[in-house]
Motif scaffolding. Structure first.
Motif, PDB file in Angstrom:
ATOM      1  N   ASP A 228     -21.295  -7.267   4.843  1.00 56.15           N
ATOM      2  CA  ASP A 228     -21.889  -6.467   3.772  1.00 56.15           C
ATOM      3  C   ASP A 228     -21.100  -6.559   2.474  1.00 56.15           C
ATOM      4  O   ASP A 228     -21.273  -5.723   1.582  1.00 56.15           O
ATOM      5  N   ASP A 229     -20.237  -7.522   2.352  1.00 58.07           N
ATOM      6  CA  ASP A 229     -19.363  -7.580   1.186  1.00 58.07           C
ATOM      7  C   ASP A 229     -19.717  -8.732   0.248  1.00 58.07           C
ATOM      8  O   ASP A 229     -18.833  -9.339  -0.365  1.00 58.07           O
ATOM      9  N   PHE A 230     -21.022  -9.038   0.125  1.00 58.11           N
ATOM     10  CA  PHE A 230     -21.420 -10.113  -0.790  1.00 58.11           C
ATOM     11  C   PHE A 230     -21.105  -9.714  -2.227  1.00 58.11           C
ATOM     12  O   PHE A 230     -21.449  -8.627  -2.675  1.00 58.11           O
ATOM     13  N   ASP A 231     -20.435 -10.612  -2.940  1.00 60.07           N
ATOM     14  CA  ASP A 231     -20.056 -10.376  -4.328  1.00 60.07           C
ATOM     15  C   ASP A 231     -20.381 -11.642  -5.116  1.00 60.07           C
ATOM     16  O   ASP A 231     -19.789 -12.702  -4.869  1.00 60.07           O
ATOM     17  N   PHE A 232     -21.311 -11.530  -6.049  1.00 60.77           N
ATOM     18  CA  PHE A 232     -21.744 -12.709  -6.799  1.00 60.77           C
ATOM     19  C   PHE A 232     -20.605 -13.321  -7.597  1.00 60.77           C
ATOM     20  O   PHE A 232     -20.513 -14.546  -7.745  1.00 60.77           O
ATOM     21  N   SER A 233     -19.734 -12.509  -8.118  1.00 54.17           N
ATOM     22  CA  SER A 233     -18.629 -13.023  -8.933  1.00 54.17           C
ATOM     23  C   SER A 233     -17.636 -13.826  -8.109  1.00 54.17           C
ATOM     24  O   SER A 233     -16.871 -14.627  -8.659  1.00 54.17           O
ATOM     25  N   ALA A 234     -17.616 -13.607  -6.790  1.00 55.84           N
ATOM     26  CA  ALA A 234     -16.665 -14.307  -5.917  1.00 55.84           C
ATOM     27  C   ALA A 234     -17.360 -15.321  -5.027  1.00 55.84           C
ATOM     28  O   ALA A 234     -16.864 -15.650  -3.949  1.00 55.84           O
TER      29      ALA A 234
ATOM     30  N   SER B 149     -17.826 -18.536  -5.257  1.00 55.02           N
ATOM     31  CA  SER B 149     -17.104 -19.792  -5.012  1.00 55.02           C
ATOM     32  C   SER B 149     -16.046 -19.608  -3.936  1.00 55.02           C
ATOM     33  O   SER B 149     -15.818 -20.514  -3.113  1.00 55.02           O
ATOM     34  N   ASP B 150     -15.390 -18.448  -3.913  1.00 53.52           N
ATOM     35  CA  ASP B 150     -14.402 -18.176  -2.866  1.00 53.52           C
ATOM     36  C   ASP B 150     -15.070 -18.073  -1.507  1.00 53.52           C
ATOM     37  O   ASP B 150     -14.535 -18.541  -0.493  1.00 53.52           O
ATOM     38  N   CYS B 151     -16.280 -17.470  -1.482  1.00 48.61           N
ATOM     39  CA  CYS B 151     -17.003 -17.338  -0.215  1.00 48.61           C
ATOM     40  C   CYS B 151     -17.421 -18.699   0.323  1.00 48.61           C
ATOM     41  O   CYS B 151     -17.354 -18.958   1.533  1.00 48.61           O
ATOM     42  N   LEU B 152     -17.832 -19.578  -0.575  1.00 49.81           N
ATOM     43  CA  LEU B 152     -18.295 -20.890  -0.145  1.00 49.81           C
ATOM     44  C   LEU B 152     -17.169 -21.805   0.300  1.00 49.81           C
ATOM     45  O   LEU B 152     -17.416 -22.830   0.936  1.00 49.81           O
ATOM     46  N   SER B 153     -15.954 -21.454  -0.028  1.00 54.66           N
ATOM     47  CA  SER B 153     -14.825 -22.301   0.341  1.00 54.66           C
ATOM     48  C   SER B 153     -14.359 -22.070   1.774  1.00 54.66           C
ATOM     49  O   SER B 153     -13.601 -22.878   2.312  1.00 54.66           O
ATOM     50  N   GLY B 154     -14.797 -20.975   2.405  1.00 51.74           N
ATOM     51  CA  GLY B 154     -14.369 -20.687   3.762  1.00 51.74           C
ATOM     52  C   GLY B 154     -15.027 -21.598   4.780  1.00 51.74           C
ATOM     53  O   GLY B 154     -16.220 -21.902   4.685  1.00 51.74           O
ATOM     54  N   ASP B 155     -14.278 -22.030   5.771  1.00 48.18           N
ATOM     55  CA  ASP B 155     -14.816 -22.949   6.766  1.00 48.18           C
ATOM     56  C   ASP B 155     -15.879 -22.294   7.643  1.00 48.18           C
ATOM     57  O   ASP B 155     -16.848 -22.942   8.034  1.00 48.18           O
ATOM     58  N   ASP B 156     -15.703 -21.037   7.990  1.00 43.55           N
ATOM     59  CA  ASP B 156     -16.638 -20.337   8.877  1.00 43.55           C
ATOM     60  C   ASP B 156     -17.478 -19.321   8.113  1.00 43.55           C
ATOM     61  O   ASP B 156     -17.840 -18.266   8.629  1.00 43.55           O
ATOM     62  N   THR B 157     -17.786 -19.633   6.856  1.00 47.55           N
ATOM     63  CA  THR B 157     -18.548 -18.728   6.012  1.00 47.55           C
ATOM     64  C   THR B 157     -19.857 -19.380   5.608  1.00 47.55           C
ATOM     65  O   THR B 157     -19.910 -20.575   5.311  1.00 47.55           O
ATOM     66  N   LEU B 158     -20.906 -18.586   5.606  1.00 48.02           N
ATOM     67  CA  LEU B 158     -22.233 -19.048   5.177  1.00 48.02           C
ATOM     68  C   LEU B 158     -22.759 -18.060   4.145  1.00 48.02           C
ATOM     69  O   LEU B 158     -22.717 -16.840   4.370  1.00 48.02           O
ATOM     70  N   VAL B 159     -23.258 -18.563   3.021  1.00 49.60           N
ATOM     71  CA  VAL B 159     -23.659 -17.695   1.906  1.00 49.60           C
ATOM     72  C   VAL B 159     -25.075 -18.041   1.463  1.00 49.60           C
ATOM     73  O   VAL B 159     -25.443 -19.217   1.391  1.00 49.60           O
ATOM     74  N   TRP B 160     -25.835 -16.993   1.191  1.00 53.47           N
ATOM     75  CA  TRP B 160     -27.145 -17.164   0.563  1.00 53.47           C
ATOM     76  C   TRP B 160     -27.198 -16.260  -0.664  1.00 53.47           C
ATOM     77  O   TRP B 160     -26.982 -15.044  -0.571  1.00 53.47           O
TER      78      TRP B 160
ATOM     79  N   ARG C 202     -29.259 -11.041  -5.571  1.00 57.80           N
ATOM     80  CA  ARG C 202     -29.039 -10.454  -4.252  1.00 57.80           C
ATOM     81  C   ARG C 202     -28.547 -11.558  -3.335  1.00 57.80           C
ATOM     82  O   ARG C 202     -28.700 -12.741  -3.638  1.00 57.80           O
ATOM     83  N   GLY C 203     -27.938 -11.185  -2.237  1.00 55.15           N
ATOM     84  CA  GLY C 203     -27.423 -12.218  -1.355  1.00 55.15           C
ATOM     85  C   GLY C 203     -26.987 -11.675  -0.010  1.00 55.15           C
ATOM     86  O   GLY C 203     -26.959 -10.464   0.224  1.00 55.15           O
ATOM     87  N   ARG C 204     -26.680 -12.607   0.875  1.00 55.70           N
ATOM     88  CA  ARG C 204     -26.161 -12.290   2.197  1.00 55.70           C
ATOM     89  C   ARG C 204     -24.996 -13.220   2.489  1.00 55.70           C
ATOM     90  O   ARG C 204     -24.925 -14.338   1.971  1.00 55.70           O
ATOM     91  N   ILE C 205     -24.109 -12.757   3.344  1.00 48.23           N
ATOM     92  CA  ILE C 205     -22.948 -13.554   3.713  1.00 48.23           C
ATOM     93  C   ILE C 205     -22.659 -13.373   5.201  1.00 48.23           C
ATOM     94  O   ILE C 205     -22.833 -12.265   5.737  1.00 48.23           O
TER      95      ILE C 205
END
Length: 330
Positions: free
Chosen positions: A16-22, A24-35, A5-8
């Motif tokens: 609401d679009d957290f996707d575990f398979s993606a 690495s793409d989420c973590l590459s964004g400058d203004d993105t925070l992922v759990w 499970r996760g949050r973004i």
């Protein structure tokens, strides 16, 4: 079975679009925070994630190992930590005392724009972690506030465990001076509490190094200083829990030693009373034994002799009883 499970958050707003398979793409964004929270992970899945995010292979092995000590290790691109959450169990109904604590390991990979938690136990309130993060305003302070929310929940659990053990030791102190408490049951409770304190101490004391290492890890130099105050408060809570645990250790040791001293004192009282009564009983035994001799002596086979022996018994018994009573021997 692995559960993920996760949050973004993007630009400080939850999505609401957290996707575990993606991830690495989420973590590459400058203004993105992922759990991302992974429960009961499959080794292959975690290995693939480690390759994708360039996580240290030894840290991945530690996250999956059954027995790991509380620690924090700082790597070049991320920080890995292992902590233990503590939950309380209901006291057993049977007379045999059981442990009051359950420990649950949580490992975490702290990345510049995300946190990945790995759990082997379901008994961790992850929803509370998320709520603490929102209360602190994690969208503004970044991943450091998310790590703080997790550690804050863990440390609060430590405080609750220490409080429960403190109450249990106070109950032992009350039972210590209760006449109706079985000595054997009290000893078993004392030993079980000592085992619980040892287990709690193993997870509480190393938390100082974990909090300190994460606090001084400047993953985001722009926002990290804003969290110094809350991390300093968290570190203070860790110190208080550690000191409280040490004081309880001394208390339960004192209870154990006091119990032994009380047993010795009670044994001395019993022996003193038995000795006093034995001395009293020795008087009629000696007199009747004297008059039971098969020799001629004054008063043999006469009423006067019987009265004399009986009077001697009564007088000596009364004298000894009064003397022992005044000295608190009976």
């Amino acid at each position: 079975m692995t559960h993920v499970r996760g949050r973004i958050w993007r630009h400080g707003e939850p999505q609401d679009d957290f996707d575990f398979s993606a991830i690495s793409d989420c973590l590459s964004g400058d203004d993105t925070l992922v759990w991302c929270d992974i429960y009961d992970p499959d080794h292959a899945i975690l290995e693939d994630l480690a390759d994708e995010l360039h996580l240290n292979s030894w840290a991945v092995e530690d996250a999956l190992a059954e027995s790991e000590r509380t620690k924090a290790v700082v790597y070049r691109t991320h920080t890995f930590f292992t902590v233990y959450a503590v939950t309380m169990t209901e006291p057993a109904a049977q007379e045999e005392p059981s442990s009051l604590l359950e420990v649950h390991r949580i490992s975490g990979f702290v990345l510049p724009r995300g946190l990945i938690t790995v759990r082997l136990s379901p008994h961790v309130d992850i929803d509370e972690v998320s709520r603490r993060f929102d209360e602190l305003g994690g969208q503004e302070y970044g991943v450091g506030s998310l790590v703080h929310g997790l550690l804050d929940v863990v440390v609060d659990g430590h405080f609750a465990a220490v409080q429960a053990l403190d109450d249990a030791i106070e109950g032992l102190e009350d039972d210590l001076f209760a006449d109706e408490t079985p000595t054997k049951g009290l000893q078993r409770k004392t030993f079980q509490l000592r085992k619980d304190l040892v287990a709690l101490r193993r997870v509480v004391l190393p938390m100082r190094e974990v909090v300190s290492a994460i606090q001084h890890r400047r993953l985001d130099a722009k926002t990290a200083p804003e969290l110094d105050a809350v991390y300093a408060d968290l570190y203070d809570h860790v110190l208080r829990a550690s000191e409280w645990t040490e004081s309880l250790r001394d208390m339960v040791t004192t209870v154990f030693e006091t119990n032994l001293s009380l047993q010795d004192a009670r044994l001395n009282v019993v022996m003193k009373k038995l000795t006093g009564w034995a001395a009293i009983i020795a008087v009629p035994t000696a007199i009747t034994g004297y008059y039971g001799q098969n020799v001629e002596y004054p008063g043999i086979q006469t009423v006067t002799g019987f009265i004399t022996s009986t009077a001697l018994i009564v007088v000596m018994v009364v004298i000894l009883y009064v003397a022992f009573k005044r000295r608190d021997w009976l």
